[in-house]
Write a protein that holds these residues in place. Structure first.
Motif, mmCIF file in Angstrom:
data_model
loop_
_atom_site.group_PDB
_atom_site.id
_atom_site.type_symbol
_atom_site.label_atom_id
_atom_site.label_comp_id
_atom_site.label_asym_id
_atom_site.label_seq_id
_atom_site.Cartn_x
_atom_site.Cartn_y
_atom_site.Cartn_z
ATOM 1 N N TYR A 11 36.616 43.805 46.596
ATOM 2 C CA TYR A 11 35.620 43.563 47.641
ATOM 3 C C TYR A 11 36.349 43.641 48.969
ATOM 4 O O TYR A 11 37.242 42.832 49.216
ATOM 5 C CB TYR A 11 34.985 42.178 47.493
ATOM 6 N N LYS A 14 40.110 42.903 49.190
ATOM 7 C CA LYS A 14 40.543 41.896 48.216
ATOM 8 C C LYS A 14 40.368 42.444 46.806
ATOM 9 O O LYS A 14 39.240 42.735 46.375
ATOM 10 C CB LYS A 14 39.707 40.639 48.400
ATOM 11 N N VAL A 16 39.820 42.266 43.176
ATOM 12 C CA VAL A 16 39.228 41.224 42.330
ATOM 13 C C VAL A 16 39.531 41.475 40.852
ATOM 14 O O VAL A 16 39.711 40.549 40.081
ATOM 15 C CB VAL A 16 37.709 41.149 42.564
ATOM 16 N N PRO A 34 38.832 30.518 35.362
ATOM 17 C CA PRO A 34 38.196 29.593 36.313
ATOM 18 C C PRO A 34 37.257 30.341 37.258
ATOM 19 O O PRO A 34 37.204 31.566 37.258
ATOM 20 C CB PRO A 34 39.383 29.005 37.066
ATOM 21 N N ASN A 35 36.528 29.580 38.060
ATOM 22 C CA ASN A 35 35.651 30.200 39.052
ATOM 23 C C ASN A 35 36.446 31.125 39.963
ATOM 24 O O ASN A 35 37.530 30.778 40.401
ATOM 25 C CB ASN A 35 34.972 29.132 39.909
ATOM 26 N N GLY A 36 35.925 32.261 40.206
ATOM 27 C CA GLY A 36 36.595 33.193 41.116
ATOM 28 C C GLY A 36 37.590 34.095 40.430
ATOM 29 O O GLY A 36 38.243 34.912 41.069
ATOM 30 N N ALA A 37 37.732 33.970 39.108
ATOM 31 C CA ALA A 37 38.711 34.791 38.408
ATOM 32 C C ALA A 37 38.283 36.257 38.364
ATOM 33 O O ALA A 37 39.111 37.142 38.220
ATOM 34 C CB ALA A 37 38.905 34.262 36.988
ATOM 35 N N GLY A 38 36.972 36.495 38.466
ATOM 36 C CA GLY A 38 36.491 37.873 38.412
ATOM 37 C C GLY A 38 35.634 38.153 37.194
ATOM 38 O O GLY A 38 35.294 39.307 36.912
ATOM 39 N N LYS A 39 35.251 37.097 36.467
ATOM 40 C CA LYS A 39 34.460 37.282 35.237
ATOM 41 C C LYS A 39 33.130 37.985 35.528
ATOM 42 O O LYS A 39 32.806 38.999 34.917
ATOM 43 C CB LYS A 39 34.174 35.912 34.588
ATOM 44 N N SER A 40 32.378 37.415 36.507
ATOM 45 C CA SER A 40 31.065 37.994 36.779
ATOM 46 C C SER A 40 31.198 39.422 37.265
ATOM 47 O O SER A 40 30.380 40.288 36.926
ATOM 48 C CB SER A 40 30.331 37.162 37.823
ATOM 49 N N THR A 41 32.223 39.673 38.048
ATOM 50 C CA THR A 41 32.425 41.033 38.537
ATOM 51 C C THR A 41 32.630 41.990 37.372
ATOM 52 O O THR A 41 32.005 43.053 37.304
ATOM 53 C CB THR A 41 33.639 41.074 39.481
ATOM 54 N N GLN A 80 24.531 35.439 35.483
ATOM 55 C CA GLN A 80 24.811 34.098 35.979
ATOM 56 C C GLN A 80 23.711 33.726 36.986
ATOM 57 O O GLN A 80 23.195 34.575 37.692
ATOM 58 C CB GLN A 80 26.168 34.115 36.681
HETATM 59 N N1 LIG Z 1 29.635 40.201 46.840
HETATM 60 C C1 LIG Z 1 30.906 39.784 47.015
HETATM 61 N N2 LIG Z 1 31.516 40.049 48.196
HETATM 62 C C2 LIG Z 1 32.800 39.670 48.406
HETATM 63 N N3 LIG Z 1 33.529 39.008 47.516
HETATM 64 C C3 LIG Z 1 32.984 38.709 46.310
HETATM 65 C C4 LIG Z 1 31.629 39.077 46.021
HETATM 66 N N4 LIG Z 1 31.354 38.660 44.774
HETATM 67 C C5 LIG Z 1 32.451 38.046 44.328
HETATM 68 N N5 LIG Z 1 33.442 38.058 45.239
HETATM 69 C C6 LIG Z 1 34.797 37.533 45.086
HETATM 70 O O1 LIG Z 1 35.354 38.083 43.945
HETATM 71 C C7 LIG Z 1 36.060 37.115 43.233
HETATM 72 C C8 LIG Z 1 35.580 37.070 41.802
HETATM 73 O O2 LIG Z 1 34.250 36.603 41.790
HETATM 74 P P1 LIG Z 1 33.444 36.445 40.424
HETATM 75 O O3 LIG Z 1 33.536 37.704 39.691
HETATM 76 O O4 LIG Z 1 32.090 35.952 40.771
HETATM 77 O O5 LIG Z 1 34.258 35.299 39.693
HETATM 78 P P2 LIG Z 1 33.812 34.379 38.473
HETATM 79 O O6 LIG Z 1 32.556 34.920 37.930
HETATM 80 O O7 LIG Z 1 34.966 34.478 37.550
HETATM 81 O O8 LIG Z 1 33.677 33.020 38.992
HETATM 82 C C9 LIG Z 1 35.895 35.804 43.933
HETATM 83 O O9 LIG Z 1 37.057 35.522 44.662
HETATM 84 C C10 LIG Z 1 34.759 36.028 44.870
HETATM 85 O O10 LIG Z 1 35.008 35.354 46.065
#
Ligand SMILES: Nc1ncnc2c1ncn2[C@@H]1O[C@H](COP(=O)(O)OP(=O)(O)O)[C@@H](O)[C@H]1O
Ligand SMILES: [Mg+2]
Lengths: 241, 787
Positions: A11, A14, A16, A34-41, A80
């Motif tokens: 992103y 950064k 991810v 953990p939160n922010g690891a990149g799972k949802s991405t 999510q």
């Molecule tokens: N739309 C976005 N724009 C910028 N950064 C993002 C966006 N979505 C997620 N991030 C960043 O990408 C990283 C991974 O996010 P995410 O995949 O949601 O993690 P998780 O699901 O593991 O908690 C996080 O640091 C988050 O801040």
């Protein structure tokens, strides 16, 4: 078989997801981090909600991008966050998802009944989703993910925001799903996947650290403990950094 | 305190809000500067007023009177001298005679100002005509103020007379009470001192409606941000805390609303104040407000400065009331469409009350006390009046302010209760509401297609079914209240055209020639009579009596000119024929590019389709949609299809009522005749019939309307946020329309809505393919956006 090859995603500037590689065969996988690891991405890329910067994802050897809709036909996804239409009844929502997934007309009714039963929502299926509790909302989302009997099902934080009782019910529900398909459960809560996942993928700051069974993980990181201890040993020093 | 700061910060950090605010503020500024060009009153510049104000400064009322009178007499005298000189130059001997008579009559001033008239200086405006107009205005104002005590006494005398007479027929007790109350109040004003002040500055500062309009828009966005944004983003759960905390939150929100209302008012009305203060200048701010001619009948005992403050505070009161209303609605209702709809209905009801309650009726309180009547703050103070509510009479100023304050409190309390209840509604107490919510129209229905789901979403989930019903009610109400009577002139014209209707033939030619002859005869007779009067053969009165029948004949001459023009036109264009054209001109938007029908249509279109395209994003279901086979292109296609079908209904309703209305009033005769029979369309091909043109007109209108639908959808997908998408759509679509109506611009910013511009240039037809291309382009981008 789902294969991920050299996957990168950022992103802005950064990064991810960093060079993710793995091969998944039928069975339940836990994606732990953990939160922010990149799972949802990662889940969003697999489900074609997002595009990768580089790398590829193959379904039975074919690029999913090229497969397009024929890949989406075998896909079930529970995102999510409780994305639902509050004005729909539960039944209507499942009906809608079935139509979206082009479940054959003749099967729609029986499919809705099947998934409603399996998530145990028979009593409130004709109520408006706006009146549902958090757990019911999660269950209707699970139902919509498994409708049409997809070959690849992805759950992103299926137990988020639930009380312990609800959480156990959801876990049992996931555990009861047939094993002739790939199921990925992304979560930061260890007990959700403990004793259920065949293999565990550990994601830390966008890097896929491990892809192995929980026994092997325990051996490697916490020989005398359980999976929770593994999680602590992997991620607590990460936070200190 | 912290929470208030947080709420305010939420606004200030909202980039789009700030952007809209700045844009409107800037437009307001532009508007102040160009107001005179847009709505020209006369040529008098602000400088003239400013100069006069500074000339009058420091003088007492008497000196001001002398000063103004001298200026006025001089301007008038020199003007007369110019007139005399002009008449003298005339070829007509009568005129020259008249000039001499005029000079003799005004001998004194003629001699006095003759020298000066050769090279006079017009200090204020720079030219003699304008200066005279200017000084006339000032003198009238001055006379009104100067006669202040006299007019008060007149009022008192009059009311005494009425009171005396009414002793014998005291059946209308209430009006009697009102009269004596009024006279009591005016009696107490007798010792008020007045010292004339030029009224322009205060008038301008206090009556710029466009600023009200801008402030209302801002307030609207603002109240929505405070509540709905939060709801949409599901932040409510986060705020959910102790009951005490919730109470603090809602109170802070209201306080933040109040503070920002005041700030917005200061920024907007303050700008107006400063602008007019600088350009128009000001006299003595400490003179009584009755020193302004506009306020001589006011009974508030304040000076001008205090009045301006009162004006400002009442404005804030009104704006705050409105913002609380919107605030409350957005707490109460869940979706923006609902809020907009309810707000629209409320405003409509207020408008009906405002129009429907007569000023003289016994509930005339409601003529003033409604959202429309209250917007003119000056009206609260300008004239003392009693308002009636059946047998109660109360002074206008105090009751209007009092009721506004009461309403504000009511809305505050309602908002607090509703907010707290929303927060704690896990246990739904109200069983009836629960039952209603459980009520399902489609309990046992299963849908099998994406299309039917989109229909369901639009009509039931987004409540557009309700919108279309309201639209029908609204349109039928309008239709019922339309006045179908023709004016005398129009009736004359119509009757004549009915007789002539069709191709020109010998008989019709004869009719026209005969009528023209009659007119000629009549005017000849008239001038003969005038000669006789001049020569003394007939007295003035005799002349008037004798000429009456001829004048009656000639009264319709100017209307007949239209027919004569048509007659000549048809003689030149043999393909044209007589067609009564008033109805067609209205229908084809010949003299007015935009009608109110267009505006209603746009508003309802925007409200009904806006939500549909964003609901997936708002709810988050888009993530599931994206992973489903029919979730992307197919859904997008069906969405567009459903909205187009829905809006087609709106379009048909609006079009049909308009056509029927015009048909009922004027009729649409001779549809099969060539379109060039309507002489404004003389450059169209003559083998095109009016009916064909009508069809072309509506087809073009329809595809232009589709363009608007697609544009709204495009905008809503672009913003993915209801409030801003709504604002932007309304801005883009409505402002050109409103400008068009206000200023009667012939240059339409939305020319494609009105293909009748082809009457100027056939090249306008090129717009049709352009609209089609834009439509295709928009359609593609909308579908891509969803993909
Ligand atoms: N739309 C976005 N724009 C910028 N950064 C993002 C966006 N979505 C997620 N991030 C960043 O990408 C990283 C991974 O996010 P995410 O995949 O949601 O993690 P998780 O699901 O593991 O908690 C996080 O640091 C988050 O801040
Ligand atoms: Mg996540």
């Amino acid at each position: 078989m789902l294969e991920i090859k050299d996957l990168n995603r950022s992103y802005g500037n950064k990064l991810v997801l960093k060079n993710i590689n793995c091969k998944l065969t039928n069975g339940v996988y836990g994606l732990l981090g953990p939160n922010g690891a990149g799972k949802s991405t990662l889940m969003n890329i697999i489900t074609t909600n997002l595009k990768a910067d580089s790398g590829s994802i193959l379904w039975n050897g074919c690029e999913i991008e090229n497969l397009g809709n024929s890949f989406r036909e075998i896909l079930g996804y529970m995102p999510q966050g409780q994305g639902l239409y509050n004005g729909f009844t539960g039944y209507m929502f499942l009906n809608y998802i079935a139509v979206l997934k082009s479940v054959p007309k003749a099967d729609i009714k029986s499919e809705i009944e099947r998934v409603t039963k399996s998530v145990n929502l028979m009593d409130s299926i004709n109520k408006k989703i706006g009146t549902y509790s958090g757990g019911m909302k999660q269950r209707i989302l699970i139902a919509s993910a498994i409708i049409g009997n997809p070959k690849l099902i992805i759950f992103d934080e299926p137990t988020a925001g639930l009380d312990p009782k609800e959480r156990i019910r959801v876990k049992n529900l996931l555990g009861s799903l047939a094993k002739d398909k790939i199921i990925i459960i992304a979560t930061h809560i260890v007990p959700d996947i403990e004793n259920m996942a065949k293999n565990i993928l550990v994601l830390k700051n966008g890097v896929l650290l491990e892809e192995t069974s929980s026994d092997k993980l325990i051996q490697k990181y916490a020989p005398n403990g359980n999976l929770e201890d593994v999680y602590m040993s992997i991620f607590s020093n990460g936070e200190d950094l | 305190m912290k929470i208030i700061k947080y709420e305010l910060l939420k606004i200030v950090t909202n980039k789009l809000f700030i952007f809209i605010f700045l844009v409107l503020w800037f437009i307001n500024f532009i508007f102040l500067n160009y107001h005179n060009y847009l709505v020209p009153e006369n040529d008098i510049s602000h400088k003239a007023y400013k100069l006069l104000v500074s000339d009058l400064k420091g003088k007492n009322n008497l000196d001001k009177g002398i000063f103004i009178n001298d200026l006025y007499q001089r301007a008038k005298a020199i003007n007369i001298i110019y007139n005399i000189q002009n008449y003298r130059k005339s070829d007509n001997p009568l005129m020259r005679e008249y000039a001499d008579a005029l000079r003799d009559e005004n001998k004194e001033i003629y001699n006095m100002y003759y020298e000066e008239s050769k090279n006079p200086i017009w200090k204020y405006t720079g030219n003699s005509d304008t200066e005279l107009v200017f000084l006339e205005i000032i003198k009238t104002e001055y006379d009104i103020v100067n006669n202040y005590h006299k007019s008060l006494n007149n009022i008192l005398d009059e009311s005494k007379t009425i009171e005396n007479v009414s002793i014998f027929n005291s059946n209308d007790n209430v009006s009697l009470k009102s009269i004596s109350k009024t006279s009591d109040v005016y009696r107490s004003m007798l010792n008020t001192e007045v010292n004339y002040e030029v009224g322009k500055t205060v008038e301008k500062i206090t009556s710029l409606n466009i600023t009200d309009f801008f402030v209302l828009i801002i307030i609207f966005i603002f109240s929505m941000i405070l509540t709905l944004e939060e709801k949409e983003k599901n932040l409510l759960i986060i705020i959910k805390s102790t009951k005490n905390g919730q109470f603090t939150t809602i109170v802070s929100k209201i306080v933040a609303l109040f503070i920002s209302t005041c700030l917005i008012c200061i920024l907007f009305y303050g700008m107006n104040f400063l602008y007019y203060y600088i350009t128009l200048g000001c006299g003595d701010f400490f003179a009584t407000v009755q020193s302004l001619s506009m306020f001589t009948l006011s009974t508030i005992k304040v000076n001008i400065l205090e009045y301006l403050l009162m004006f400002f505070m009442s404005k804030c009161l009104y704006i705050f009331l409105l913002s609380l209303l919107i605030f409350y609605l957005s707490i109460k209702f869940n979706s923006i469409s609902e809020v907009l709809l309810i707000l629209f209905i409320i405003i409509l009801i207020n408008f009906i009350v405002y129009k429907g309650v007569d000023v003289t009726s016994n509930i005339n309180l409601f003529h003033s006390f409604n959202l429309i009547g209250l917007i003119n703050t000056n009206e609260i103070f300008r004239i003392y009046d009693n308002l009636r509510f059946y047998n109660m009479i109360v002074s206008k100023t105090s009751i209007l302010l009092f009721l506004q304050v009461v309403l504000i409190f009511i809305f505050i309390i309602l908002s607090i209760f509703k907010y707290l209840k929303n927060m704690n509604n896990d246990l739904r107490v109200n069983k009836i509401i629960l039952k209603l919510k459980e009520f399902k129209l489609f309990k046992n229905i299963r849908f099998n297609s994406v299309f039917s789901f989109e229909v369901y979403k639009l009509l039931f989930v987004n409540k557009s079914l309700m919108i279309i019903i309201i639209f029908i009610l609204f349109v039928s109400y309008n239709f019922k209240n339309q006045n179908f009577n023709l004016s005398y002139n129009e009736d004359f014209y119509k009757n004549y055209m009915d007789v002539l209707s069709g191709h020109l033939d010998k008989e019709k030619e004869e009719i026209i020639e005969n009528t023209l002859n009659e007119y000629d005869k009549a005017s000849k007779q008239l001038s003969e009579i005038q000669e006789k009067v001049k020569s003394g053969e007939l007295s003035n009165i005799e002349g008037m009596i004798v000429s009456q029948p001829y004048e009656d004949v000639l009264a319709t001459r100017s209307i007949f000119e239209k027919i004569e023009y048509k007659y000549n036109y048809i003689k030149e264009n043999p393909n044209a024929s007589f067609v009564y054209d008033t109805g067609y001109n209205k229908l084809f938007r010949v003299y007015k590019s935009v009608d109110f029908y267009d505006i209603y249509l746009i508003i309802f279109t925007v409200i009904s389709i806006l939500a549909l395209f964003i609901m997936e994003y708002r709810t988050g279901v888009i993530q599931i949609l994206n992973t489903a086979k029919n979730g992307r292109v197919k859904t997008a296609n069906k969405k567009v299809l459903v909205t187009v079908i829905f809006c087609t209904f709106l379009f048909i309703i609006s079009t049909v009522t308009e056509v029927i209305g015009i048909y009922k009033m004027y009729g649409l005769p001779n549809m099969d005749m060539s379109v060039i029979s309507l002489e404004v369309f003389s450059n169209l091909p003559s083998n095109m019939s009016i009916l064909t043109y009508l069809i072309v007109f509506y087809i073009v209108r329809y595809i232009s309307y589709i363009l608007i639908i697609l544009l709204v959808e495009y905008i809503s997908l672009k913003f993915k946020n209801m409030i801003f998408a709504f604002i932007v759509s309304i801005f883009i679509l409505l402002i050109p329309f409103v400008m068009n109506i206000i200023n009667n611009f012939q240059v339409n910013l939305f020319p494609f809505f009105n293909i009748s511009l082809v009457r100027y240039n056939l090249a306008y037809f090129i717009l049709v393919p352009i609209i089609v291309i834009i439509n295709v382009f928009l359609y593609n981008s909308v579908v891509k956006k969803l993909e």
